[in-house]
Each structure stands twice: as C-alpha cells, then as structure tokens.
Scaffold this motif. Sequence first.
Motif, PDB file in Angstrom:
ATOM      1  N   GLU A   1      36.139  35.475  51.360  1.00  0.00           N
ATOM      2  CA  GLU A   1      36.521  34.872  52.504  1.00  0.00           C
ATOM      3  C   GLU A   1      37.487  34.487  51.606  1.00  0.00           C
ATOM      4  OE1 GLU A   1      34.802  31.022  54.779  1.00  0.00           O
ATOM      5  OE2 GLU A   1      34.100  31.770  52.896  1.00  0.00           O
ATOM      6  N   ASP A   2      37.711  34.318  50.471  1.00  0.00           N
ATOM      7  CA  ASP A   2      39.455  34.059  50.882  1.00  0.00           C
ATOM      8  C   ASP A   2      40.644  35.040  50.590  1.00  0.00           C
ATOM      9  OD1 ASP A   2      39.258  31.275  50.175  1.00  0.00           O
ATOM     10  OD2 ASP A   2      39.090  31.345  48.203  1.00  0.00           O
TER      11      ASP A   2
ATOM     12  N   ARG B   1      25.108  35.920  54.742  1.00  0.00           N
ATOM     13  CA  ARG B   1      24.496  35.093  54.424  1.00  0.00           C
ATOM     14  C   ARG B   1      23.806  34.330  55.431  1.00  0.00           C
ATOM     15  NH1 ARG B   1      31.230  32.351  54.101  1.00  0.00           N
ATOM     16  NH2 ARG B   1      31.147  32.154  51.267  1.00  0.00           N
TER      17      ARG B   1
ATOM     18  N   GLU C   1      29.684  32.767  44.188  1.00  0.00           N
ATOM     19  CA  GLU C   1      30.614  32.576  44.141  1.00  0.00           C
ATOM     20  C   GLU C   1      32.026  34.246  44.617  1.00  0.00           C
ATOM     21  OE1 GLU C   1      28.941  31.757  42.251  1.00  0.00           O
ATOM     22  OE2 GLU C   1      29.403  29.901  40.905  1.00  0.00           O
TER      23      GLU C   1
ATOM     24  N   GLU D   1      31.857  33.592  48.557  1.00  0.00           N
ATOM     25  CA  GLU D   1      33.681  32.632  48.383  1.00  0.00           C
ATOM     26  C   GLU D   1      34.773  33.119  48.336  1.00  0.00           C
ATOM     27  OE1 GLU D   1      32.663  29.316  46.378  1.00  0.00           O
ATOM     28  OE2 GLU D   1      30.499  28.953  47.334  1.00  0.00           O
ATOM     29  N   ASP D   2      34.910  34.208  47.402  1.00  0.00           N
ATOM     30  CA  ASP D   2      36.322  34.932  47.016  1.00  0.00           C
ATOM     31  C   ASP D   2      36.726  36.107  47.779  1.00  0.00           C
ATOM     32  OD1 ASP D   2      35.882  32.977  44.490  1.00  0.00           O
ATOM     33  OD2 ASP D   2      36.120  35.079  43.019  1.00  0.00           O
TER      34      ASP D   2
END
Length: 228
Positions: free
Chosen positions: A71-72, A141, A65, A68-69
């Motif tokens: 990337e934001d 990734r 996660e 993902e954070d």
Amino acid sequence: MESTHGVINLIHLAETPGTSGRSVSVRVLGRFQPGILTGHDFLDCEIVIVAESINATFPVTLLPEDLEDWEDALADLASGRSAMWLDSGRTPSMKFKPDESGGLWVSVHDEPETGVTVTVPLFVLSSTWVAEQRDLLTRVREVYPREVVETSPGAYEWRRAPAPDGATEQWTAQRLPTDSTKPPTSGECAGRGPARVCPTSSCPGSSRPRWLPPPRPGPGTCRPGSGA
C-alpha cells in the motif's frame, strides 16, 4: 496451503490488449496454513512474469505487513516515484520504476534462491493502473482478512471464532516458545517442519524476532519460451 476462493490477483500489471502481451502479476493462491494460528494470516503466493522470450514464476509467502508495505509502495508510484517491495531478503524482491512516457519498468530479483533478476518493460499501461492495483489490494484484504491477533509477545488468538449453534464468540489461544532460539513444534507448523526466525533487523518496527513459515521448496523457475 488451501484456497476456497480460487486464485486472485494482488498485482496485475499488463500492457493493453493488442500490444506486446507482457505482464507481471502477483497471484494469491490461498492461506499458507489455514486454521493454524502461527500461519493462518500468511498468504501463499507466486510472482508471475510473462514476456516474449520468458515465462518466470517465483513462489513467495506474504505476511500481513507485506500488504501494508505494498500500500505504501502504491502511494509512491501514484506520485511518480520509484518503489521497492519485499526488499527484506526473505523473499524475491520487486522494483517498480516509472518512466517519463507513462510506462513502468518492473524488476524481480530472486536473492534467496537463484540470484536471477528479470526486468520487464511495460510501455503501454492503462491510465488508471495505480487505482486498479489499489482495488486488487482491497479485494485481497476482503477475501483474506486478518483473523489472528497477537495478545502479548508470543501469544496469539483468533479474532473471531463462532461457537456452535450461534452462541457467543469463543477464543482460542496458542503461545509460541519463549526461547527465541527454539522454533515452534511440528504440531504448531501443521506438519510443515520447523519455522524460521526472522531477525529483528529484517522486521522493521519489531523489538523481537518474528516466527516465519518454513521456506517453500523449489526455487523460482525461468524457462525460455516463444511467447506469452
């Protein structure tokens, strides 16, 4: 922790050659517990700061996660907005603040261990620095894909596990204790000690506690130096 790919960067922000030599990096050392369902997809990392008068390293374990954070956060930075990353209190946090001249101020706050905050101004960055960070994220990734899937609350399986002699894929499941107050056994943690429970409040989008790895020994270290 074990790495078969060598150290790779998730983040590398550095002033252009011939300037101050200041840089801020997040380096991926390897998987936290390779081969163990409850820790295989966690990444063993370190935040590294290099400046004229200080070299600092802060160990950190990243969850899927967290990528993902990040990337934001990059989307915010691409729009010229400030961004926070790793701000749950579980790890050192990072703040990125662009300035009007095209530079970037990066702060690392080690709330869980030392309480130290280190801020580094990066005045002369590449004009494509956001795109470069996105490329690094893509690379991480690719090298460390998510290989564990949660099939039901507290139950995990390998996404892909090739069977011997090229036969059909086989699946291996591991269920965590149903009692949220009881950590996984030492066998489940590969001898690294009991896991910690991350409170629901620090895991946005989760309706239950998540199992986290035991904290890594040793706080972030800051030692004065005479240069980069």
